[in-house]
Each structure stands twice: as C-alpha cells, then as structure tokens.
Design a protein around this motif. Structure first.
Motif, PDB file in Angstrom:
ATOM      1  N   ARG A   1      89.469  69.936 166.111  1.00  0.00           N
ATOM      2  CA  ARG A   1      88.331  69.470 165.441  1.00  0.00           C
ATOM      3  C   ARG A   1      88.501  67.977 165.625  1.00  0.00           C
ATOM      4  NH1 ARG A   1      85.221  72.531 161.941  1.00  0.00           N
ATOM      5  NH2 ARG A   1      85.960  74.860 161.951  1.00  0.00           N
ATOM      6  N   PHE A   2      89.486  67.336 166.483  1.00  0.00           N
ATOM      7  CA  PHE A   2      89.538  66.064 166.758  1.00  0.00           C
ATOM      8  C   PHE A   2      89.234  65.944 168.005  1.00  0.00           C
ATOM      9  CE2 PHE A   2      92.228  62.871 168.691  1.00  0.00           C
ATOM     10  CZ  PHE A   2      91.850  61.838 168.073  1.00  0.00           C
ATOM     11  N   ALA A   3      88.625  64.655 168.479  1.00  0.00           N
ATOM     12  CA  ALA A   3      88.352  64.014 169.924  1.00  0.00           C
ATOM     13  C   ALA A   3      88.398  62.751 170.051  1.00  0.00           C
ATOM     14  CB  ALA A   3      86.779  64.651 170.156  1.00  0.00           C
ATOM     15  N   LEU A   4      88.969  62.119 171.009  1.00  0.00           N
ATOM     16  CA  LEU A   4      89.014  60.969 171.165  1.00  0.00           C
ATOM     17  C   LEU A   4      88.100  60.518 172.380  1.00  0.00           C
ATOM     18  CD1 LEU A   4      90.648  58.120 171.685  1.00  0.00           C
ATOM     19  CD2 LEU A   4      92.124  59.227 172.808  1.00  0.00           C
ATOM     20  N   TYR A   5      87.438  59.566 172.156  1.00  0.00           N
ATOM     21  CA  TYR A   5      86.465  59.031 173.452  1.00  0.00           C
ATOM     22  C   TYR A   5      86.827  57.789 173.724  1.00  0.00           C
ATOM     23  CZ  TYR A   5      83.810  62.944 171.530  1.00  0.00           C
ATOM     24  OH  TYR A   5      83.307  64.344 171.134  1.00  0.00           O
ATOM     25  N   ASP A   6      87.284  57.681 174.903  1.00  0.00           N
ATOM     26  CA  ASP A   6      87.501  56.189 175.613  1.00  0.00           C
ATOM     27  C   ASP A   6      86.380  55.531 176.303  1.00  0.00           C
ATOM     28  OD1 ASP A   6      87.459  57.487 177.925  1.00  0.00           O
ATOM     29  OD2 ASP A   6      89.379  57.133 178.616  1.00  0.00           O
ATOM     30  N   GLU A   7      86.409  54.343 176.309  1.00  0.00           N
ATOM     31  CA  GLU A   7      85.372  53.610 176.878  1.00  0.00           C
ATOM     32  C   GLU A   7      84.173  53.761 176.263  1.00  0.00           C
ATOM     33  OE1 GLU A   7      85.781  52.314 181.454  1.00  0.00           O
ATOM     34  OE2 GLU A   7      86.814  54.548 181.391  1.00  0.00           O
ATOM     35  N   SER A   8      84.270  53.877 174.986  1.00  0.00           N
ATOM     36  CA  SER A   8      82.980  54.103 173.902  1.00  0.00           C
ATOM     37  C   SER A   8      83.008  52.981 172.927  1.00  0.00           C
ATOM     38  CB  SER A   8      83.090  55.236 173.407  1.00  0.00           C
ATOM     39  OG  SER A   8      83.240  56.349 174.364  1.00  0.00           O
ATOM     40  N   LEU A   9      82.018  52.094 173.132  1.00  0.00           N
ATOM     41  CA  LEU A   9      81.832  50.887 172.431  1.00  0.00           C
ATOM     42  C   LEU A   9      81.057  50.842 171.105  1.00  0.00           C
ATOM     43  CD1 LEU A   9      82.462  47.588 172.134  1.00  0.00           C
ATOM     44  CD2 LEU A   9      80.325  47.501 173.430  1.00  0.00           C
ATOM     45  N   VAL A  10      81.504  51.230 170.076  1.00  0.00           N
ATOM     46  CA  VAL A  10      80.758  51.202 168.760  1.00  0.00           C
ATOM     47  C   VAL A  10      80.077  49.794 168.566  1.00  0.00           C
ATOM     48  CG1 VAL A  10      80.558  51.565 166.167  1.00  0.00           C
ATOM     49  CG2 VAL A  10      82.183  53.041 167.817  1.00  0.00           C
ATOM     50  N   THR A  11      78.690  49.515 168.195  1.00  0.00           N
ATOM     51  CA  THR A  11      78.066  48.453 168.119  1.00  0.00           C
ATOM     52  C   THR A  11      77.471  48.162 166.864  1.00  0.00           C
ATOM     53  OG1 THR A  11      76.093  49.293 169.162  1.00  0.00           O
ATOM     54  CG2 THR A  11      77.663  48.268 170.435  1.00  0.00           C
ATOM     55  N   ARG A  12      77.642  49.318 165.990  1.00  0.00           N
ATOM     56  CA  ARG A  12      76.885  49.168 164.750  1.00  0.00           C
ATOM     57  C   ARG A  12      77.617  50.433 163.981  1.00  0.00           C
ATOM     58  NH1 ARG A  12      72.858  46.432 162.377  1.00  0.00           N
ATOM     59  NH2 ARG A  12      72.593  45.451 164.278  1.00  0.00           N
ATOM     60  N   VAL A  13      77.838  50.004 162.499  1.00  0.00           N
ATOM     61  CA  VAL A  13      78.151  50.983 161.533  1.00  0.00           C
ATOM     62  C   VAL A  13      76.687  51.388 160.923  1.00  0.00           C
ATOM     63  CG1 VAL A  13      79.291  51.599 159.358  1.00  0.00           C
ATOM     64  CG2 VAL A  13      80.349  50.346 161.224  1.00  0.00           C
ATOM     65  N   LEU A  14      76.404  52.695 160.865  1.00  0.00           N
ATOM     66  CA  LEU A  14      75.229  52.916 160.282  1.00  0.00           C
ATOM     67  C   LEU A  14      75.175  53.184 158.980  1.00  0.00           C
ATOM     68  CD1 LEU A  14      73.973  55.606 163.308  1.00  0.00           C
ATOM     69  CD2 LEU A  14      73.226  53.228 163.108  1.00  0.00           C
ATOM     70  N   GLN A  15      74.295  53.021 158.195  1.00  0.00           N
ATOM     71  CA  GLN A  15      73.961  53.218 156.752  1.00  0.00           C
ATOM     72  C   GLN A  15      72.704  53.778 156.447  1.00  0.00           C
ATOM     73  OE1 GLN A  15      75.272  49.539 154.375  1.00  0.00           O
ATOM     74  NE2 GLN A  15      75.328  48.429 156.430  1.00  0.00           N
ATOM     75  N   ARG A  16      72.811  54.753 155.295  1.00  0.00           N
ATOM     76  CA  ARG A  16      71.569  55.502 154.547  1.00  0.00           C
ATOM     77  C   ARG A  16      71.744  55.344 153.352  1.00  0.00           C
ATOM     78  NH1 ARG A  16      71.661  59.464 157.415  1.00  0.00           N
ATOM     79  NH2 ARG A  16      70.314  58.676 159.048  1.00  0.00           N
ATOM     80  N   GLY A  17      70.899  54.661 152.394  1.00  0.00           N
ATOM     81  CA  GLY A  17      70.986  54.781 150.984  1.00  0.00           C
ATOM     82  C   GLY A  17      71.955  53.914 150.439  1.00  0.00           C
ATOM     83  N   GLY A  18      72.489  52.824 151.523  1.00  0.00           N
ATOM     84  CA  GLY A  18      73.593  51.972 150.758  1.00  0.00           C
ATOM     85  C   GLY A  18      75.090  52.539 151.152  1.00  0.00           C
ATOM     86  N   ARG A  19      75.111  53.884 151.835  1.00  0.00           N
ATOM     87  CA  ARG A  19      76.464  54.128 152.081  1.00  0.00           C
ATOM     88  C   ARG A  19      76.491  54.597 153.812  1.00  0.00           C
ATOM     89  NH1 ARG A  19      79.162  58.111 150.128  1.00  0.00           N
ATOM     90  NH2 ARG A  19      79.897  58.688 152.364  1.00  0.00           N
ATOM     91  N   ALA A  20      77.920  54.946 154.144  1.00  0.00           N
ATOM     92  CA  ALA A  20      78.134  55.112 155.398  1.00  0.00           C
ATOM     93  C   ALA A  20      77.116  56.348 155.821  1.00  0.00           C
ATOM     94  CB  ALA A  20      79.679  55.701 155.531  1.00  0.00           C
ATOM     95  N   ALA A  21      76.542  56.316 157.174  1.00  0.00           N
ATOM     96  CA  ALA A  21      75.890  57.371 157.828  1.00  0.00           C
ATOM     97  C   ALA A  21      76.226  57.710 159.130  1.00  0.00           C
ATOM     98  CB  ALA A  21      74.290  57.092 157.710  1.00  0.00           C
ATOM     99  N   GLY A  22      77.361  56.787 159.875  1.00  0.00           N
ATOM    100  CA  GLY A  22      77.784  56.944 161.155  1.00  0.00           C
ATOM    101  C   GLY A  22      77.776  55.769 161.845  1.00  0.00           C
ATOM    102  N   VAL A  23      77.786  55.970 163.349  1.00  0.00           N
ATOM    103  CA  VAL A  23      77.987  54.921 164.066  1.00  0.00           C
ATOM    104  C   VAL A  23      77.069  54.861 165.265  1.00  0.00           C
ATOM    105  CG1 VAL A  23      80.390  54.455 163.555  1.00  0.00           C
ATOM    106  CG2 VAL A  23      79.938  56.125 165.391  1.00  0.00           C
ATOM    107  N   ARG A  24      76.801  53.780 165.589  1.00  0.00           N
ATOM    108  CA  ARG A  24      76.097  53.692 167.091  1.00  0.00           C
ATOM    109  C   ARG A  24      76.937  53.373 168.055  1.00  0.00           C
ATOM    110  NH1 ARG A  24      70.645  50.835 166.202  1.00  0.00           N
ATOM    111  NH2 ARG A  24      70.369  52.977 165.506  1.00  0.00           N
ATOM    112  N   VAL A  25      77.193  54.075 169.221  1.00  0.00           N
ATOM    113  CA  VAL A  25      78.004  53.824 170.356  1.00  0.00           C
ATOM    114  C   VAL A  25      77.313  54.063 171.673  1.00  0.00           C
ATOM    115  CG1 VAL A  25      78.587  56.307 170.328  1.00  0.00           C
ATOM    116  CG2 VAL A  25      80.227  54.979 171.176  1.00  0.00           C
ATOM    117  N   THR A  26      78.091  53.061 172.614  1.00  0.00           N
ATOM    118  CA  THR A  26      77.563  53.118 173.856  1.00  0.00           C
ATOM    119  C   THR A  26      78.794  53.479 174.961  1.00  0.00           C
ATOM    120  OG1 THR A  26      75.902  51.199 173.388  1.00  0.00           O
ATOM    121  CG2 THR A  26      76.897  51.396 175.827  1.00  0.00           C
TER     122      THR A  26
END
Length: 513
Positions: free
Chosen positions: A224-249
């Motif tokens: 259930r663990f995966a490592l993704y290299d050369e993957s740039l996270v450009t934003r921490v996503l929020q919803r309702g004032g709490r963590a919702a995920g990440v935007r990654v290129t």
C-alpha cells in the motif's frame, strides 16, 4: 512507462528524506492498511532508492549520482570539501546546488552557500551520518517523551558508535582531547565516539545509512506504499479548512494531477517546506521565521608522533570516510555553546597535504558548529511575483549574525586551537570560519511550539496550526537553537507525528473525496 498517480490515498508525503521516510516507515508498521504515496521532485540516483551515494563503489557512477542530485545546479563546479571555499568562490559540494545569487536581502550577512539536493533520499544520500543527541538548551523542553523518540530515531537510522573502533589513533585522539575538554563536564557531556548512521558489514565494508535504511523492509514490502520520483508537488490542497490532498506534476511527462489525501506531510527541507506552504496559501506569521544555520569553525592538525612509514598498500581512502578514519564527538553544553565533530584522514574538512608520507588516520580535522542566537528577523521569505526553477514563489533570505553570535564564534576559534594543539601539530596558521550556509543544517522555518501563540508553525505533533491534517517534517520543525547535527532530532519529531496520524487513522479520521 511512468506509473499513474493514484486518485486518492490516506497519506501523501512530500519529500523522501529521512523525516518523510520516517513517516512512511512508522505508518507502515502501525497502520498497515493505510495507503501511502510519497512524492519526490528529484530522480532516483542509487539502489535501493534512497541509498547513500558513498555506498556506490565505482567513482564514476558515484559522481554521476551526485550530478543527478544537483537539480538546476547540475554541471556547475563543486568543491570536494567545505574547507575549499577558503578561495572565496561560491561553489556547492557534490550532490547539492546553491540558491540563486540574488537570494539574499541587501544589508544582512545572508547565506551565500545555502544549498539543497533534489533526489530520492534528499540530503541523506550525501550526508556525513552524524547523529548526536541534543543536550542542554538544544533539547525541546515541552516534549516529555523526547528521549524515547530519539531512541526510536536511532533505530530507524541504524545508528552505531563502533563502526570505526579499528581506526588507528582514534583512542589517542579521544584521550588527548578529553584531557583538555572533559574537566568539570558531566559524564554525558565528555568526549566520546560520534554516534553515526553507519555500520560495518561482515566483510569489513562500511555501509552508510540513507533513506533506504529509514524506510526499511517494513515499508518496501508494504503493497500500500508507493514512491513516485521526478514528481513535483506544487500545492497542498484544502477543503473546508483541512488537508484534502496534493497537486503534483510528473516532471517526465509534464502532466499535472490532483491526488486526494486524508493527511498531507510536507517534508521537503527547511527552505522548500515553507515555500510549498506559502504557495498553497498556508501562511502563519511564523512561517519561514527563526531561520538558523550553524556557523562552522574548522582547523586541522597532524597527530604528534604519527609516521607514514608504516602505511600499507591499499590504505588509501576510497569513497567518503575510509576504513582508517575515525569520528570523535565533543557534545554541546550551555557553557560551551558549540558542538565538535573531530574527523580523521579524508574525513577532514581541510585538504590533506601530500608532500610527505601520512599515516592513515593521523591528519585530524576539527570542526565546531556554533548555536545561533534565534531571531524572528532571520527568515526565508517568498516572492509572489517571481518564480524559481520549479515554478514556485522564489525564496529570498534575510539573515544576520548578532553580537552574541560573533562572540560565540570567537570563543570557538580560541577553543578549536587549544583543542587542536592538544592532539597534534597545526597544519593551518589559524582557524577558518566557513561561509554562512555551509553546515546544511538549516532549522526553525516551520518550528514546533507548545501552543498557537504566533511564534510557531506547528504543534507538538507537527500538525500545522489551523490546518488540520497538514503536517510538517524535517530540520525546519526544530524550535531550539542547536549546534549538534539535527537529523536525529528531526526524525524523532517525525516519529511523533506519524504516530499521531496512525492513531487517527485507527479512529477513523475524516476521508478526502
């Protein structure tokens, strides 16, 4: 074929250094049903992923791995040892790259050689492996469980103190140094072997710990663990004032995706973690503030009575520290607010002369790291109208030494000569103060605090104040002024945060959709 990013996970980890890897390891052990995605902006440069480049035997392959870690600085001239920056040239060490020359605000001291690395494993693919415990005012007073956390961090990092027990002159160095250092010091503050994230194999070879050791089999065997290299996270996503995920290129294909997550751990380093929070609109007043480096004073001596006549064939050092090197530790104390890292032979921060035979281990490089006088005015800030090479708000550093800092540095200069002369004959006319940023031990920019009083970014569990589900990790979380190498402490703090996430997952934390 590049692997496709998942649509949703339980935990998204940004950065693959020791602290981010500690989150993955603890979660794999305590919450084995949780799905975990780790995103790293840089490439995989070693095998297994995250391994220390010193473990690469072939010099050409090792140099190639270091170049691939240098991000936008790849191809620039580097130095083999920090002592070489005496020339005044602004160069990074192999495997790292410098901030742009315009990063410093005029009028301050700045950090002319502030550097980073971009690769799976982060700086742990290139570090010296020193893992001393903090002492005195370095310790985080509001964490009652700090010692247990440090013990767990030692387990994850594979810390030992006996890897160099066979080194020539190691006992002699400690004996001579102890005679002038120990004095009225308590037993735990006396000269000792340096705790190192390194072990010796049965065949005698040294193996240096990187993030691969922190991840361990528990993480690598976790489906259930995966490592993704050369993957740039450009934003921490929020919803309702709490963590919702990440935007990654995906830096290979150029495609951008949103990955939903119940928890987000930002472990990018002490400069890029606050940068990503800033870019994501997470901007507490303490973000980026209390930036602190450890000013380094270095000196070199040759052990009295040591001769190179007995040097055997094959004793020449190979990658990194050789089998004939040793590392000695002089702990920080509040009375002497610097931490000593005493290294032999090719580990010395001063280039070794080659005009006469040198007995293995007989050249000793002394380095003192000085604790910084903390100030909110020392900070990394970010420009909303100017982007860096990754397309994120460009960093700019405001940093300066206080009168107290300069007084501590002068004391360190005096002490290092005294300590060096106790060991042997000086190879330098006087100690040298390395340019600011040389330590690579930047701290404080996402500092932890006991309460949300505007002086910290996160609480005792490393969760960002006011943004539930967003956690920060790395040296930037350390809130105290330290002189000792900070990795052990930052991994210890990551253990605490990971346990909190595991506990919430077990209690059914809110899901991202």
């Amino acid at each position: 074929m590049r692997p496709r990013y998942p649509d949703a996970v339980d935990v998204a980890i940004v950065g693959s250094g020791p602290s981010g890897s500690a989150y993955a390891r603890i979660l794999s052990e305590l919450a084995p049903d949780a799905t975990i995605a780790m995103f790293e902006a840089g490439p995989t440069v070693s095998s297994p992923p995250g391994a220390h480049v010193k473990n690469i035997a072939d010099p050409a392959a090792r140099a190639h791995a270091q170049r691939r870690s240098e991000g936008p600085g790849a191809g620039a001239e580097t130095v083999d040892s920090p002592g070489e920056v005496k020339s005044g040239e602004r160069r990074a060490r192999p495997g790292t790259f410098l901030l742009p020359e315009g990063d410093a605000v005029a009028g301050g001291d700045g950090m002319p050689v502030a550097a980073m690395s971009t690769n799976v494993g982060g700086m742990s693919a290139h570090w010296t492996g020193a893992c001393p415990r903090p002492g005195g005012s370095e310790r985080i007073a509001f964490l009652d469980d700090l010692d247990e956390l440090l013990s767990e961090a030692e387990r994850l990092l594979g810390v030992t103190t006996d890897a160099f027990d066979g080194s020539p002159f190691g006992d002699l160095v400690r004996e001579r140094l102890g005679a002038v250092v120990d004095g009225a010091r308590s037993e735990g503050d006396r000269v000792a072997r340096m705790p190192l994230a390194v072990h010796r194999r049965d065949d005698g070879a040294l193996v240096w710990s990187g993030s691969d050791v922190v991840l361990g089999d528990a993480t690598r065997e976790n489906s259930r663990f995966a490592l993704y290299d050369e993957s740039l996270v450009t934003r921490v996503l929020q919803r309702g004032g709490r963590a919702a995920g990440v935007r990654v290129t995906d830096r290979v294909t150029g495609e951008t995706s949103d990955v939903a997550a119940r928890f987000v751990v930002v472990a990018a380093d002490a400069l890029r973690t606050p940068q990503l929070l800033w870019a994501s609109g997470v901007r507490p007043d303490a973000l980026g503030r209390c930036l602190n480096d450890q000013t380094q004073v270095v000196f070199a001596v040759r052990i009295r009575g040591a001769s190179g006549a007995d040097r055997a064939d094959g004793d020449a050092p190979a990658a990194g520290l050789s089998a004939t090197s040793g590392v000695t530790w002089v702990p920080f104390t509040d009375d002497e607010p610097f931490h000593g890292q005493i290294m032999q032979l090719d580990a010395s921060p001063i280039p070794v002369a080659e005009d006469d035979p040198i007995a293995p281990g007989s050249v000793v490089g002394l380095g003192l790291f000085c604790a910084k006088d903390l100030s909110r005015d020392d900070r990394v800030e970010f420009a909303d109208d100017r982007a860096d090479d990754a397309g994120l708000p460009a960093p700019r550093i405001r940093y300066g030494l206080t009168p107290r800092d300069r007084a501590v540095i002068e004391r360190a200069r005096e002490q290092i000569v005294r300590w060096g002369r106790a060991i042997g004959e000086p190879l330098d006319d006087s100690p040298f103060v390395l340019p600011l940023g040389s330590s690579l031990h930047y701290q404080g920019t996402t500092r932890m605090g006991p309460s949300d009083d505007g002086e910290s970014v996160c609480g005792p569990d490393s969760e960002v104040w006011g943004v539930p589900g967003v956690f920060v990790a790395g040296n930037g979380v350390i809130p105290t002024a330290t002189a000792c190498n900070p990795t052990l402490t930052s991994v210890a703090l990551a253990v605490r945060g990971a346990r909190e996430i595991a506990d919430r997952l077990g209690r059914g934390a809110p899901r991202s959709t």
